[in-house]
Design an enzyme around this catalytic site. Structure first.
Site, PDB file in Angstrom:
ATOM      1  N   ASN A  86      57.221  50.679  64.774  1.00 26.61           N
ATOM      2  CA  ASN A  86      57.191  49.473  65.200  1.00 26.61           C
ATOM      3  C   ASN A  86      57.816  49.461  66.619  1.00 26.61           C
ATOM      4  OD1 ASN A  86      55.625  48.529  62.999  1.00 26.61           O
ATOM      5  ND2 ASN A  86      57.542  48.200  62.090  1.00 26.61           N
ATOM      6  N   VAL A  95      64.396  45.943  64.630  1.00 27.15           N
ATOM      7  CA  VAL A  95      66.065  46.676  65.148  1.00 27.15           C
ATOM      8  C   VAL A  95      65.692  47.373  66.318  1.00 27.15           C
ATOM      9  CG1 VAL A  95      67.725  48.417  64.296  1.00 27.15           C
ATOM     10  CG2 VAL A  95      66.828  46.830  62.816  1.00 27.15           C
ATOM     11  N   HIS A  99      62.901  53.992  65.526  1.00 26.23           N
ATOM     12  CA  HIS A  99      62.869  54.409  64.224  1.00 26.23           C
ATOM     13  C   HIS A  99      61.602  54.913  63.898  1.00 26.23           C
ATOM     14  CE1 HIS A  99      63.291  50.227  64.113  1.00 26.23           C
ATOM     15  NE2 HIS A  99      62.676  49.991  63.025  1.00 26.23           N
ATOM     16  N   HIS A 101      59.385  54.844  60.274  1.00 23.08           N
ATOM     17  CA  HIS A 101      59.498  54.586  58.944  1.00 23.08           C
ATOM     18  C   HIS A 101      58.546  55.532  58.166  1.00 23.08           C
ATOM     19  CE1 HIS A 101      60.386  50.124  59.020  1.00 23.08           C
ATOM     20  NE2 HIS A 101      60.187  50.347  60.247  1.00 23.08           N
TER      21      HIS A 101
HETATM   22  P1  AMP Z   1      61.367  47.442  62.226  1.00 27.59           P
HETATM   23  O1  AMP Z   1      60.857  46.011  61.822  1.00 27.59           O
HETATM   24  O2  AMP Z   1      60.416  48.219  62.479  1.00 27.59           O
HETATM   25  O3  AMP Z   1      62.429  47.072  63.308  1.00 27.59           O
HETATM   26  O4  AMP Z   1      62.373  47.668  60.872  1.00 27.59           O
HETATM   27  C1  AMP Z   1      63.573  47.611  60.803  1.00 27.59           C
HETATM   28  C2  AMP Z   1      63.821  48.203  59.333  1.00 27.59           C
HETATM   29  O5  AMP Z   1      65.252  48.365  59.150  1.00 27.59           O
HETATM   30  C3  AMP Z   1      63.531  47.167  58.237  1.00 27.59           C
HETATM   31  O6  AMP Z   1      62.687  47.726  57.383  1.00 27.59           O
HETATM   32  C4  AMP Z   1      64.980  47.015  57.467  1.00 27.59           C
HETATM   33  O7  AMP Z   1      64.875  46.538  56.221  1.00 27.59           O
HETATM   34  C5  AMP Z   1      65.728  48.229  57.988  1.00 27.59           C
HETATM   35  N1  AMP Z   1      67.014  47.866  58.144  1.00 27.59           N
HETATM   36  C6  AMP Z   1      67.922  47.038  58.604  1.00 27.59           C
HETATM   37  N2  AMP Z   1      69.286  47.051  58.426  1.00 27.59           N
HETATM   38  C7  AMP Z   1      69.532  48.369  57.822  1.00 27.59           C
HETATM   39  C8  AMP Z   1      70.372  48.804  57.154  1.00 27.59           C
HETATM   40  N3  AMP Z   1      71.836  48.557  57.520  1.00 27.59           N
HETATM   41  N4  AMP Z   1      70.275  50.026  56.511  1.00 27.59           N
HETATM   42  C9  AMP Z   1      68.916  50.390  56.076  1.00 27.59           C
HETATM   43  N5  AMP Z   1      67.855  49.797  56.725  1.00 27.59           N
HETATM   44  C10 AMP Z   1      68.065  48.790  57.447  1.00 27.59           C
END
Ligand code: AMP
Ligand code: ZN
Length: 117
Positions: A86, A95, A99, A101
């Site tokens: 994303n 975030v 990253h 997924h």
């Molecule tokens: P996005 O919407 O692509 O930015 O995805 C961010 C992802 O980070 C989400 O699926 C969250 O559940 C995951 N996330 C946020 N904080 C943490 C954390 N502390 N440990 C593991 N995953 C996290």
């Protein structure tokens, strides 16, 4: 690094269920898994998103993809999986640290995107 939550995970300041690490990347389980396999792969270096990558980032971007198969299979996705990055507001990125997924399990992940009404 500032207040970046994924940088803090990368250096061990915030706990995470890590499942892979090398010089370039770290992988850990998503805290809110959307499928039986839901692992995030991040660069150790802070990169905000795909909007912010350059040629110098090719090694780390390549590594993020090249280890996806190994991680997926090790976590029960031996018959395929889906990778999603994303990016930015339109891409629904929450975030701001790049990253990947990895989503999978034994059943199909489902439609790629749902229709915008
Ligand atoms: P996005 O919407 O692509 O930015 O995805 C961010 C992802 O980070 C989400 O699926 C969250 O559940 C995951 N996330 C946020 N904080 C943490 C954390 N502390 N440990 C593991 N995953 C996290
Ligand atoms: Zn970061």
């Amino acid at each position: 690094m500032g207040d970046c939550i994924f940088c803090k995970i990368a250096v061990g300041e915030i706990p995470a269920k890590k499942c892979f690490e090398d010089d370039f990347v770290i992988a850990f389980h998503d805290i809110h898994p959307l499928r039986p396999t839901h692992v995030l792969v991040i660069p150790k270096r802070h990169i905000v998103s795909l909007t912010n990558v350059g040629l110098e980032d090719e090694p780390v971007l390549g590594r993020m993809l090249s280890i996806a198969q190994k991680i997926a299979v090790e976590h029960g996705s031996d018959d395929g999986f889906r990778c999603i990055i994303n990016t930015g507001r339109v891409g629904g990125q929450e975030v701001p640290h790049l990253h990947l997924h990895i989503l999978g399990g034994s059943e199909p992940v489902g439609p790629m995107v749902s229709k915008v009404k």
